[in-house]
Design a protein around this motif. Structure first.
Motif, short mmCIF file in Angstrom:
data_model
loop_
_atom_site.label_atom_id
_atom_site.label_comp_id
_atom_site.label_asym_id
_atom_site.label_seq_id
_atom_site.Cartn_x
_atom_site.Cartn_y
_atom_site.Cartn_z
N GLU A 1 8.98 0.70 -0.81
CA GLU A 1 8.74 1.95 -1.53
C GLU A 1 7.33 2.01 -2.09
O GLU A 1 6.71 3.07 -2.12
CB GLU A 1 9.77 2.08 -2.66
N ASP B 1 4.83 3.43 0.37
CA ASP B 1 4.88 4.88 0.46
C ASP B 1 4.16 5.52 -0.73
O ASP B 1 3.44 6.50 -0.57
CB ASP B 1 6.35 5.33 0.51
N LEU B 2 4.34 4.94 -1.90
CA LEU B 2 3.65 5.44 -3.10
C LEU B 2 2.14 5.29 -2.95
O LEU B 2 1.38 6.20 -3.29
CB LEU B 2 4.15 4.68 -4.33
N LEU C 1 0.40 5.23 -0.18
CA LEU C 1 -0.07 6.24 0.78
C LEU C 1 -0.15 7.62 0.14
O LEU C 1 -1.07 8.39 0.42
CB LEU C 1 0.85 6.26 2.00
N ARG C 2 0.79 7.92 -0.73
CA ARG C 2 0.77 9.20 -1.45
C ARG C 2 -0.45 9.30 -2.36
O ARG C 2 -1.15 10.32 -2.39
CB ARG C 2 2.05 9.35 -2.26
N VAL C 3 -0.74 8.23 -3.10
CA VAL C 3 -1.90 8.20 -3.99
C VAL C 3 -3.19 8.36 -3.18
O VAL C 3 -4.08 9.13 -3.55
CB VAL C 3 -1.92 6.90 -4.83
N GLN D 1 -3.62 9.76 -0.30
CA GLN D 1 -3.75 11.11 0.23
C GLN D 1 -4.10 12.12 -0.86
O GLN D 1 -5.00 12.95 -0.69
CB GLN D 1 -2.46 11.52 0.93
N GLU D 2 -3.41 12.06 -1.98
CA GLU D 2 -3.60 13.07 -3.03
C GLU D 2 -4.96 12.97 -3.72
O GLU D 2 -5.52 13.98 -4.13
CB GLU D 2 -2.47 12.98 -4.06
N CYS E 1 -0.21 -0.72 -6.46
CA CYS E 1 1.14 -0.17 -6.30
C CYS E 1 2.17 -1.28 -6.12
O CYS E 1 3.33 -1.12 -6.49
CB CYS E 1 1.19 0.80 -5.13
N LYS F 1 6.41 1.60 -10.65
CA LYS F 1 6.19 2.93 -10.09
C LYS F 1 5.86 3.95 -11.18
O LYS F 1 5.02 4.83 -10.98
CB LYS F 1 7.44 3.36 -9.33
#
Length: 90
Positions: free
Chosen positions: A26, A29-30, A32-34, A36-37, A52, A57
């Protein structure tokens, strides 16, 4: 085999869409989100994954939202690391 069969088989192999592997954990995935954003550059990606992995989280999500609220533009990622560093110390 005929040339037509070989050509169609070759087309199938070329047109096959490669689907990316889903993250195993997990925290990946977090991360990758950070990335990207906040538009984190390539040379800092490993740092995001390490943070991460090592921190809960909730702290990462809080730092992400604080960063988005307090800064804008291309230097958001720098502020993210400052917020994370402050959370590590507290």
């Amino acid at each position: 085999m005929t040339d037509q069969a070989i050509a169609s088989f070759k087309e199938i192999l070329e047109n096959k869409k490669k689907t990316p592997k889903p993250p195993a954990y997990e925290w990946q995935d977090l991360a990758l989100r950070v990335i990207q954003e906040l538009g984190i550059p390539g040379f800092k990606r490993n740092s995001v994954f390490k943070v991460c992995r090592d921190l809960p989280k909730e702290k990462i999500l809080r730092a992400l939202s604080d960063t988005k609220e307090l800064t804008s533009g291309s230097d958001q990622w720098r502020y993210f690391f400052k917020v994370i560093d402050a959370q590590k110390k507290s």
